[in-house]
Design a protein around this motif. Sequence first.
Motif, PDB file in Angstrom:
ATOM      1  N   MET B 227       0.849  -1.186   0.000  1.00  0.00           N
ATOM      2  CA  MET B 227       0.000   0.000   0.000  1.00  0.00           C
ATOM      3  C   MET B 227       0.888   1.242   0.000  1.00  0.00           C
ATOM      4  SD  MET B 227      -3.457  -0.256   1.003  1.00  0.00           S
ATOM      5  CE  MET B 227      -4.505  -1.661   1.305  1.00  0.00           C
ATOM      6  N   ILE B 304      -2.086   0.580  -4.981  1.00  0.00           N
ATOM      7  CA  ILE B 304      -1.681  -0.710  -4.442  1.00  0.00           C
ATOM      8  C   ILE B 304      -0.783  -1.400  -5.456  1.00  0.00           C
ATOM      9  CG2 ILE B 304      -2.471  -2.986  -3.675  1.00  0.00           C
ATOM     10  CD1 ILE B 304      -5.086  -1.680  -2.890  1.00  0.00           C
ATOM     11  N   GLY B 341      -6.541   0.558   4.217  1.00  0.00           N
ATOM     12  CA  GLY B 341      -5.146   0.891   4.025  1.00  0.00           C
ATOM     13  C   GLY B 341      -5.025   2.388   3.815  1.00  0.00           C
ATOM     14  N   THR B 396      -6.167  -6.677   3.392  1.00  0.00           N
ATOM     15  CA  THR B 396      -6.662  -5.675   2.457  1.00  0.00           C
ATOM     16  C   THR B 396      -8.159  -5.839   2.192  1.00  0.00           C
ATOM     17  OG1 THR B 396      -6.000  -7.081   0.628  1.00  0.00           O
ATOM     18  CG2 THR B 396      -4.436  -5.410   1.295  1.00  0.00           C
TER      19      THR B 396
END
Lengths: 267, 621
Positions: B227, B304, B341, B396
């Motif tokens: 992230m 990501i 995140g 995630t």
Amino acid sequence: MPMYDYLDELESRTIYILREAYNRVKPLGMLWSIGKDSTALLWMIRKAFYGRVPFPMIQLDTEMELPEVYEFRDQLVKDWGFELKVELCPPEEEMDQTLPPATRSATRKTEGLRNLLLRDQYRGMILGIRRDEQSMRAKERIFSPRTLDGKWDFKDQPAELWDQYKTDFPQGTHVRIHPILHWTELDIWRYTLREKIPYVPLYLSQNGKRYRSLGEKNITFPIDSNASTLEEIIAELEVTRQPERAGRAMDHDSEDSFERLRAGGYM
Amino acid sequence: MTSKNLTQLNMVIVGHVDHGKSTLIGRLLYDTDSLPEGKVEELKAISEKRGMDIEWSFVLDAFQAERDQAVTIDTTQIWFKTEKRNYVIIDAPGHREFLKNMISGAAAADAAILVVDADEGVQEQTKRHAYLLHLLGIQQVGVVINKMDLVGHKKERYDEVSQEVVDYLAHLGITARFIVPISARHGDNIASIAEKTMPWYDGETVLSNLDKLQIQPPLVDRPMRFMVQDVYRYKGDERRIIVGRVESGILNKGDKLLFSPSNLEATVVSLEKWNSEKEITYAKAGESMGFTLDKPIFVERGHIASTHDNPPMLTRVFAANIFWIAHHELKEGMLLTAKFGTCSWPVMVQSINKVINTDDLQNENQKQVKRNEMAEVVLRSSEMMALYSYVNNPRTGRLVLFDKYDVVGGGIIDMAKFADQRNVSKAADLYSVEHLLRRENREWRNGHKGAVIWLTGLSGSGKSSVAMEVEKLLFNQEKQVYVLDGDNVRNGLNRDLGFSDEDRSENIRRIGEVAALMADAGMIVITAFISPFKEDRMRARAAAGQSFHEVYIEADLATCEQRDPKGLYQKAREGKIKEFTGISSPYEAPDNPEIVVDTQHHSLEECAQQVLTYVNDVTKV
């Protein structure tokens, strides 16, 4: 020397929090008390930002620290080259006279911080407090909102989960950020040893006494100890049952003296 | 230093209010000799003051209000150790009113102990907490049936209550790791077996059961996810360091990364850690890390990184099982911010599929979710989001919901009913709406391609003059051309923006997006903005893709200041304008512009001609 690999995880978490704070909250500052915790944290700031310290370090100065503390401060600023701002705290006579004596003395820092926040309009202030120091601090959030005058509404703290921190606030509030809340006293010393971080020599024993927690000279007392190296301090802490802040008078004035201090904005 | 395991297990204690959670913790600390010296005496004194026998829960209930009301308000943490390892106990309030604090505490745990009063049996918060453990993804749950002394230490009552708990947990897919009858106040079956009071119990103590639980390992065996938290660039340092955390898997030097949702690819050249003695070649799940790439692709916070063959899903819509902790109700059509995140998206509540009654686990047929209720909802965003089902990747696959400043809920993502939209390209998405017309059709009719000609340079370097001149020349060639500059943008599109760093950045972002749209519509767009920051220009390039052409209008500061067509430099020097590029704010010159136009040594005519030639060349069909 032991590598204490478990510290990597604690460090990673702290670096994550620091980078969140730097990205989300501006302007940002950090209260550097010059003690072991905030100095270890300062070291991790250099790690997070590749050797840089991208926001000012602030010392709330009552001019009552021990001389070794000031010496250490000046040397580290020179060696590491970061921006230090010294904020002089108002005198004790101006404090709430109904408070017990040591608490009243400690309140000077609360007032110094309040002045600083009002004047320089910081939105975020990083602090090196830990949950295991004191049971009030154990209830802290990592991102802990305050009103502009520093009040802590501990009965209605925001939810905080999965590294999602509350980083947006209405005007008039600032946020205290606690990147080493999850560390213990032992973790900090093991880390200091492993990373070779400098520290104030007063933590080491001289003539059977050493400071376990550093504070102003009028309200802080050394403990009995023969630990004269970091290894010995770690060995001592692995077995001790003495609380860390036993030598800090303001914690013990009355049952709720520390609660009153913290609700009012103390660190 | 002994070889004793220094890792710690995070354990949350949950259960209905007054079932004895804090007392259990106080007793655990006492029995493992973890209380600091003098604490027992202090507790006695505080307890006596309130007319009680020694009250173990005061160890944790630090606030005076908590002690006075004998109720835990906020979550707290405390350390203790057994022979085997260290523990962090997270005490969570049982009172319904403090559910958000319970969640804050429990979300960080590896394991949970559910405390149930033998006398009262399973209560409302027992069930709600158990359900939340399930939502928070805590797999290791142990149960203690407390206050056995109040039911005469009877085995029958224990069997009855434990069966009730086991049945409920089974519905949530949780198997209790242990069930122990205890009396926390008296220390029965905590650290030693209570042979006298409960001889019928043939299991182990709470402590030895705890030592069998496992610390949740980082998700090293799942696909790699990184992230992006931030991108750092420092003066006098060539590196562009992308920082963040490896959430799962392993990131290696040399990995070819795919960034989502941008779909851009680049290779990791180096892993960057300050003060590292040796070169770093990999980083595991859980590590905060930085890296550099071989190509200057646009990367920003919220992106990501994954490997090419195992990326997250891309979608604009997803389902989630959530808890709701705001005072106001959750309703369909509500706008919220979903964060996971470092990503953050505005989302709309498309539908509330069901509201779960935690008492009987039946679905309530209601269209609003009240405080402390749980529900299954469908959320939609206007932007493409990179997501993963919780079952595939716990790190995630969970999200937190914000309403303005506040956390209002959270939960886990379920993508089972949704298709990955990664291979449905951006352009294809447009065709589905526009059907007939493609970019090529427009280009064919115009006789040239669309393009963004992005001029950048200091104030007074001649951007506007060059832009206007080139526009006129292109217009005369019957090209579709338009100039975007401060005059036509600041008055309308960006009327709401000021001159702070954020606003200036947003100003450039919008111009980049608008220019990209116009280029897509077939126009040649010339933009004339200082656009001093590389990051902002990179974002504009990302918006327009292949159609983007950076033109550096070069003239040194002294020349620009001497020209000073609008008198701005003088004002900046006098301090009347703050953050003026070149004076009090930096200008980051382009590293690799498509062309450089030197207005200092060439006439306007020459410069315009140079740009014209370039534009004609790159917009040829």
